[in-house]
Design an enzyme around this catalytic site. Structure first.
Site, PDB file in Angstrom:
ATOM      1  N   LYS A  35      43.165  13.641 -64.431  1.00 55.23           N
ATOM      2  CA  LYS A  35      43.912  13.243 -63.267  1.00 55.23           C
ATOM      3  C   LYS A  35      43.699  11.770 -62.975  1.00 55.23           C
ATOM      4  CE  LYS A  35      43.202  17.681 -60.983  1.00 55.23           C
ATOM      5  NZ  LYS A  35      42.531  18.341 -59.876  1.00 55.23           N
ATOM      6  N   GLY A  36      42.620  11.226 -63.463  1.00 52.24           N
ATOM      7  CA  GLY A  36      42.207   9.883 -63.088  1.00 52.24           C
ATOM      8  C   GLY A  36      43.192   8.781 -63.397  1.00 52.24           C
ATOM      9  N   GLU A  72      43.945   5.165 -69.714  1.00 55.83           N
ATOM     10  CA  GLU A  72      42.769   5.773 -69.087  1.00 55.83           C
ATOM     11  C   GLU A  72      42.383   5.020 -67.825  1.00 55.83           C
ATOM     12  OE1 GLU A  72      40.865   8.219 -69.018  1.00 55.83           O
ATOM     13  OE2 GLU A  72      40.308   8.983 -70.982  1.00 55.83           O
ATOM     14  N   ASP A  73      41.706   5.704 -66.937  1.00 53.84           N
ATOM     15  CA  ASP A  73      41.155   5.056 -65.760  1.00 53.84           C
ATOM     16  C   ASP A  73      39.825   4.393 -66.086  1.00 53.84           C
ATOM     17  OD1 ASP A  73      39.936   7.529 -66.164  1.00 53.84           O
ATOM     18  OD2 ASP A  73      39.880   8.070 -64.048  1.00 53.84           O
ATOM     19  N   ASP A 130      33.401   5.622 -70.118  1.00 57.10           N
ATOM     20  CA  ASP A 130      31.961   5.459 -69.955  1.00 57.10           C
ATOM     21  C   ASP A 130      31.250   5.782 -71.267  1.00 57.10           C
ATOM     22  OD1 ASP A 130      32.174   8.279 -69.626  1.00 57.10           O
ATOM     23  OD2 ASP A 130      31.990   8.099 -67.478  1.00 57.10           O
ATOM     24  N   LYS A 175      32.633   0.874 -69.166  1.00 55.20           N
ATOM     25  CA  LYS A 175      31.202   0.696 -68.917  1.00 55.20           C
ATOM     26  C   LYS A 175      30.498   0.503 -70.267  1.00 55.20           C
ATOM     27  CE  LYS A 175      30.861   3.807 -64.930  1.00 55.20           C
ATOM     28  NZ  LYS A 175      30.177   5.027 -64.448  1.00 55.20           N
ATOM     29  N   ARG A 194      40.106   9.601 -54.648  1.00 57.20           N
ATOM     30  CA  ARG A 194      41.122   9.182 -55.622  1.00 57.20           C
ATOM     31  C   ARG A 194      42.173   8.260 -55.010  1.00 57.20           C
ATOM     32  NH1 ARG A 194      40.880  11.912 -60.474  1.00 57.20           N
ATOM     33  NH2 ARG A 194      40.122  14.048 -60.403  1.00 57.20           N
TER      34      ARG A 194
END
Length: 185
Positions: A49-50, A105-106, A109, A137, A171
């Protein structure tokens, strides 16, 4: 929702990127994408959902036609770190054989989930598969993932806003901030 609406709750420690900073960076990425895919059909694949906010704003910033499709994959459960076990919750509707695919993508990591996803998509015979992420990240990466378009590199902190959540909250913040540890510890 503006970040100021929740700071009274002491949930956020600091703002990393404002709405304007995000919008400006997406504009810069859009120009590179337009140049790199000049004359090519492009399918944007958002990871739910990001990536909803990132993909919507990126698509609106592009000065060209693009198609969009969505996948939902999971490796988090209810925790704050990736489990490394990936499940497809919603697959693509489109056949990507011979197509240029840009995964949006949001955040990246550990890279574990995205590495699995890219391998899965490449097995479907696309012309190309590249990645665009708003946040990365570097210090959290466990698996090297070749990312063509990166909005911002950030420290290994828990961030929320602009599609990023904790327990499905935050969000809809227009900016991105670090979540206070007392919220998730």
């Amino acid at each position: 929702m503006d970040i100021e609406h929740i700071t009274d709750d002491l949930d956020l420690e600091k703002t990393l990127f404002s709405e304007d900073e995000i919008r400006n960076r997406l504009g810069e990425l859009a120009k590179r994408i337009e140049s790199d895919y000049d004359g090519e059909d492009l399918l944007l694949v958002g990871v739910l959902k990001g990536a909803v906010m990132v993909m919507a704003d990126l698509a609106r910033t592009l000065d060209r036609h693009v198609e969009m499709d969505w996948m939902a994959i999971s490796s988090y459960g209810s925790g704050t770190t990736s489990s490394g076990v990936v499940r497809i919750l919603k697959d693509l509707d489109a056949d990507i054989t011979g197509r240029h695919v840009l995964v949006v993508e949001d955040i990246i990591d550990t890279g574990l989930t995205l590495s699995w996803l890219i391998s899965n998509l490449r097995s479907r015979g696309p012309a190309s598969v590249e990645i665009c992420t708003l946040l990365r990240k570097p210090d959290a990466q466990k698996m090297s993932v070749d990312v063509r378009y990166v909005g911002f590199d950030i420290a290994n902190e828990f961030v929320v806003g602009y599609g990023l959540d904790y327990a499905e909250k935050y969000r809809n913040l227009r900016s991105i901030g670090t979540l206070a540890p007392h919220v998730y510890s």
